[in-house]
Scaffold this motif. Structure first.
Motif, mmCIF file in Angstrom:
data_model
loop_
_atom_site.group_PDB
_atom_site.id
_atom_site.type_symbol
_atom_site.label_atom_id
_atom_site.label_comp_id
_atom_site.label_asym_id
_atom_site.label_seq_id
_atom_site.Cartn_x
_atom_site.Cartn_y
_atom_site.Cartn_z
ATOM 1 N N THR A 58 -6.291 25.983 -22.652
ATOM 2 C CA THR A 58 -5.373 26.612 -22.446
ATOM 3 C C THR A 58 -4.236 26.167 -21.443
ATOM 4 O O THR A 58 -3.016 26.360 -21.541
ATOM 5 N N VAL A 59 -4.742 25.569 -20.340
ATOM 6 C CA VAL A 59 -4.150 24.999 -19.448
ATOM 7 C C VAL A 59 -4.944 23.473 -19.160
ATOM 8 O O VAL A 59 -6.003 23.870 -18.941
ATOM 9 N N GLU A 60 -4.174 22.403 -19.403
ATOM 10 C CA GLU A 60 -4.965 21.166 -19.290
ATOM 11 C C GLU A 60 -5.348 21.222 -17.793
ATOM 12 O O GLU A 60 -4.593 21.025 -17.051
ATOM 13 N N ARG A 61 -6.611 20.677 -17.620
ATOM 14 C CA ARG A 61 -7.016 20.770 -16.265
ATOM 15 C C ARG A 61 -7.803 19.586 -15.875
ATOM 16 O O ARG A 61 -8.090 19.505 -14.553
ATOM 17 N N SER A 62 -8.283 18.749 -16.646
ATOM 18 C CA SER A 62 -9.166 17.614 -16.393
ATOM 19 C C SER A 62 -8.585 16.408 -17.034
ATOM 20 O O SER A 62 -7.823 16.603 -18.108
ATOM 21 N N THR A 63 -9.260 15.135 -16.982
ATOM 22 C CA THR A 63 -8.836 13.906 -17.791
ATOM 23 C C THR A 63 -9.596 14.081 -19.091
ATOM 24 O O THR A 63 -10.346 15.142 -19.281
ATOM 25 N N ALA A 123 0.823 -1.193 0.020
ATOM 26 C CA ALA A 123 -0.092 0.132 -0.077
ATOM 27 C C ALA A 123 1.112 1.421 0.018
ATOM 28 O O ALA A 123 1.802 1.326 0.569
ATOM 29 N N GLN A 124 0.516 2.188 -0.689
ATOM 30 C CA GLN A 124 1.192 3.479 -0.951
ATOM 31 C C GLN A 124 0.890 4.280 0.455
ATOM 32 O O GLN A 124 -0.098 4.176 1.388
ATOM 33 N N ARG A 125 1.676 5.198 0.774
ATOM 34 C CA ARG A 125 1.629 5.943 1.931
ATOM 35 C C ARG A 125 1.259 7.439 1.610
ATOM 36 O O ARG A 125 1.713 7.816 0.469
ATOM 37 N N PRO A 126 0.760 8.106 2.724
ATOM 38 C CA PRO A 126 0.467 9.692 2.270
ATOM 39 C C PRO A 126 1.839 10.251 2.066
ATOM 40 O O PRO A 126 2.641 10.089 2.695
ATOM 41 N N SER A 127 1.603 11.195 0.877
ATOM 42 C CA SER A 127 2.824 12.305 0.832
ATOM 43 C C SER A 127 2.879 13.433 1.689
ATOM 44 O O SER A 127 1.804 13.609 2.239
ATOM 45 N N ALA A 128 4.103 14.212 1.632
ATOM 46 C CA ALA A 128 3.874 15.258 2.444
ATOM 47 C C ALA A 128 3.693 16.595 1.585
ATOM 48 O O ALA A 128 4.010 17.680 2.127
ATOM 49 N N MET A 129 3.121 16.492 0.505
ATOM 50 C CA MET A 129 2.955 17.460 -0.327
ATOM 51 C C MET A 129 1.562 18.162 -0.042
ATOM 52 O O MET A 129 0.642 17.598 0.515
ATOM 53 N N PRO A 130 1.754 19.514 -0.434
ATOM 54 C CA PRO A 130 0.467 20.410 0.099
ATOM 55 C C PRO A 130 -0.847 20.277 -0.665
ATOM 56 O O PRO A 130 -1.146 21.057 -1.516
ATOM 57 N N ILE A 131 -1.555 19.090 -0.631
ATOM 58 C CA ILE A 131 -2.906 18.660 -1.378
ATOM 59 C C ILE A 131 -3.829 19.491 -1.270
ATOM 60 O O ILE A 131 -4.544 19.814 -2.001
ATOM 61 N N HIS A 132 -3.918 20.076 0.081
ATOM 62 C CA HIS A 132 -5.082 21.124 0.310
ATOM 63 C C HIS A 132 -5.132 22.201 -0.731
ATOM 64 O O HIS A 132 -6.143 23.036 -0.884
ATOM 65 N N LYS A 133 -4.014 22.897 -1.627
ATOM 66 C CA LYS A 133 -3.993 23.800 -2.082
ATOM 67 C C LYS A 133 -4.756 23.619 -3.610
ATOM 68 O O LYS A 133 -5.034 24.867 -4.140
ATOM 69 N N TYR A 134 -5.189 22.415 -3.901
ATOM 70 C CA TYR A 134 -5.665 22.210 -5.294
ATOM 71 C C TYR A 134 -6.838 21.672 -5.351
ATOM 72 O O TYR A 134 -7.538 20.773 -4.434
ATOM 73 N N GLY A 135 -8.037 22.371 -5.995
ATOM 74 C CA GLY A 135 -9.389 21.714 -6.450
ATOM 75 C C GLY A 135 -9.463 20.842 -7.348
ATOM 76 O O GLY A 135 -8.685 20.711 -8.164
ATOM 77 N N ARG A 136 -10.596 20.307 -7.225
ATOM 78 C CA ARG A 136 -11.179 19.015 -8.392
ATOM 79 C C ARG A 136 -11.624 20.020 -9.508
ATOM 80 O O ARG A 136 -12.264 21.046 -9.583
ATOM 81 N N TYR A 137 -11.452 19.354 -10.701
ATOM 82 C CA TYR A 137 -12.115 19.909 -11.811
ATOM 83 C C TYR A 137 -13.763 19.387 -11.722
ATOM 84 O O TYR A 137 -14.155 18.732 -11.307
#
Length: 594
Positions: free
Chosen positions: A242-247, A25-39
């Motif tokens: 202009t910026v690719e933002r979604s699947t 199993a993968q473990r949570p990263s230390a990256m600031p995930i809270h800064k980014y919203g969902r498309y």
């Protein structure tokens, strides 16, 4: 005993702890995930694009001279721009965005030069970009004087973050920018251009990927109310990622939603303009076409801002690989690549799809073996059908297309390093020297090459493989080795008992010697002759083939021998099949004594 009992408990083989999902199993990263919203997802429960197939080429627009050029560290000189423009024309692009003439004198002068020098074919439409400001629109239209077919492409940003941060305007104000800009384009086209110019219009709600769908539709409808598209009066609505933002799937949903909800849809060319920020621009473009888009804008090899525009070469070749004519000529892909590298002053990655130096190359032994077998199977199938290989469906493992179709030779398909196997080595010898080694001989020689790569490292070129092969099996004048060298053609006669008597002049251990033996054929008689000078050799396997067609064709003979307890292969090459066979035996005998 049940099957469960047979495989349970102590009956299982091994005592090691089994791997489970928890183990890896993968473990949570230390990256600031809270800064980014969902498309934002699109609600289309009856979406149709997943069942669609692309069966014909879309319209293409190259923006290499605009989007591509503006992203360069060193923008193209006029000479490099012209080289790129001429390449795009030769390839078959009928819509080419040639610049942003209001941005500076260089772009303006380039547009004027290709018009005044009559460099634009009659069937090519040039496009120029402008922002929605009156002085820029006037300058843009002015650059098109005398053009036969031209489109003005106007854009303004419509996404919420731009409305809030950049323009500080409401939705109505941003919509009005697009409407007023469209009206100005029409007014200046009427003032400046004559009836000799076939004039078109394109509008882009910039950053469409972040714009609310209902607002993107509202702006496009406002623009169409001014332009009034109708039969014979198309409008191009370009929806840029202009910026690719979604699947890519969500991108397709947005296009299907727009295609369904636009009024006057039959007079709209719906255009897709993906960038590659998420690395899925090609997929996004293909799914958008499946979802209703009519045209794709992009650059050769994905040149463009940040991670680039969508790659027109990959898109076109993807169609080609599925039997769909891209209506663009990629048959000289190396010339296309070299020209793009010169114009952009940037190198194409060796793994770039379809065009990179290594994309048709296999180093892996299992891959090489499969490719070799695939080529052999294609040749056999074509011969059975009485056709050429080019007339049957392509089916070679690991090669989605025939490299020859894009101007590549087969020499680079298989290259040999420490990961390579017998198939790769055999392919090099067959492709470069017409030698079709028997399977066990492939194994024998591949071990020799493997030893070389293990000791020296790196890649072994086809020339080096041939040099090693000659040194191992085929003594030359410059590299003469071995106990025996045949001097003359063998002479055969029939004895009273019907057996063959063979006589051949040779040098044995430096001494001129006449070898004589008898047997039930020339090869058997030669083994008998060798026994007469103390060499215990026995035939294990034999094969031969011609190396070309015609009366002067040479034959290649391969003989596997047991010699004083060693099992070795030898090869002989000669127009005379008997002489080739004796040379093969001699090759094996000489190798045993090295």
């Amino acid at each position: 005993m049940t099957s469960e009992n047979r495989v349970s408990g102590e009956n299982r083989v091994g005592r090691a702890t089994p791997i489970t999902a928890a183990t890896v199993a993968q473990r949570p990263s230390a990256m600031p995930i809270h800064k980014y919203g969902r498309y934002e997802q699109v609600d289309i429960p009856d979406r149709t694009w997943p069942q669609a197939r692309i069966t014909k080429a879309p319209r293409w627009l190259s923006t290499d001279l605009r989007d591509g050029n503006q992203a360069l560290i060193d923008p193209m000189s006029p000479a490099r721009k012209r080289e790129m423009f001429d390449l795009l024309v030769r390839m078959g692009y009928k819509e080419i965005e040639v610049g942003f003439p209001s941005s500076g004198q260089t772009d303006f002068d380039f547009v004027r030069s290709i018009i005044e020098q009559d460099a634009i074919p009659e069937d090519v439409t040039i496009s120029v970009l402008t922002q929605a400001r009156e002085e820029l629109i006037e300058r843009t239209v002015e650059s098109l004087r005398g053009a036969r077919k031209a489109t003005v492409h106007l854009y303004n940003a419509t996404a919420p973050v731009f409305r809030r941060v950049v323009f500080r305007g409401t939705r109505d104000q941003v919509r009005q920018i697009a409407v007023d800009g469209t009206r100005l384009v029409m007014e200046y086209a009427d003032k400046i251009l004559t009836d000799e110019t076939v004039f078109g219009y394109q509008y882009s709600p910039e950053i469409f990927t972040d714009t609310e769908l209902d607002f993107a539709l509202e702006v496009c409808e406002g623009v169409m109310d001014v332009w009034q598209p109708e039969e014979g009066r198309e409008i191009i609505l370009n929806l840029p990622a202009t910026v690719e933002r979604s699947t890519p799937s969500t991108h397709a949903d947005r296009f299907e939603w727009m295609s369904r909800n636009l009024s006057r849809r039959e007079y709209v060319c719906l255009s897709v303009h993906p960038h590659n920020d998420r690395g899925t621009a090609v997929a996004a473009a293909e799914l958008a076409i499946m979802a209703g888009a009519d045209r794709i804008e992009g650059c050769l090899f994905g040149q463009g801002e940040r991670t680039g525009n969508v790659d027109l070469v990959t898109l076109g070749m993807n169609l080609f690989s599925q039997g769909v004519d891209p209506q663009i000529d990629f048959s000289e892909i190396d010339e296309i690549r070299r020209t793009a590298e010169y114009c952009n002053q940037m190198e194409i990655h060796p793994r770039h799809p379809y065009a990179g130096d290594l994309v048709y190359t296999s180093f892996s032994g299992s891959h090489q073996d499969a490719i070799k077998k695939g080529f052999d199977a294609m040749a056999a199938e074509a011969a059975t059908a009485g056709k050429t290989v080019d007339e049957i469906e392509w089916a070679v493992p690991y090669l989605p297309i025939d490299p020859k179709d894009v101007g590549r030779s087969y020499e680079a398909v298989i290259r040999v390093n420490s990961q390579s196997g017998k198939g790769g080595v055999a392919y090099v010898l067959k492709n470069g020297h017409k030698l079709d080694l028997p399977r066990r001989m492939q194994i024998e020689f591949s071990k020799i090459i493997q030893a070389k790569t293990d000791s020296e490292g790196g890649e072994v070129t086809p020339a080096q493989i041939w040099s090693v092969f000659q040194d191992e099996y085929l003594p030359t004048t410059d590299n003469a080795w071995g106990r025996i060298a045949l001097r003359s053609a063998p002479q055969t006669a029939t004895a009273d008992d019907g057996s063959d008597v063979l006589t051949v002049q040779a040098v044995v251990d430096g001494v001129e010697t006449e070898l004589t033996g008898t047997g039930n054929g020339p090869i058997s008689a030669f083994f008998d002759a060798l026994a007469g000078i103390g060499i215990d050799a026995r035939l294990l396997d034999y094969s031969e083939h011609t190396m070309s067609e015609g009366a002067s064709a040479r034959a290649a003979s391969y003989i596997e021998c047991a010699i004083d307890g060693k099992v070795l292969w030898g090869i002989g090459i000669d127009p005379n099949t008997v002489r080739a066979s004796l040379q093969a035996v001699t090759s094996a005998v000489n190798r045993a004594g090295r």
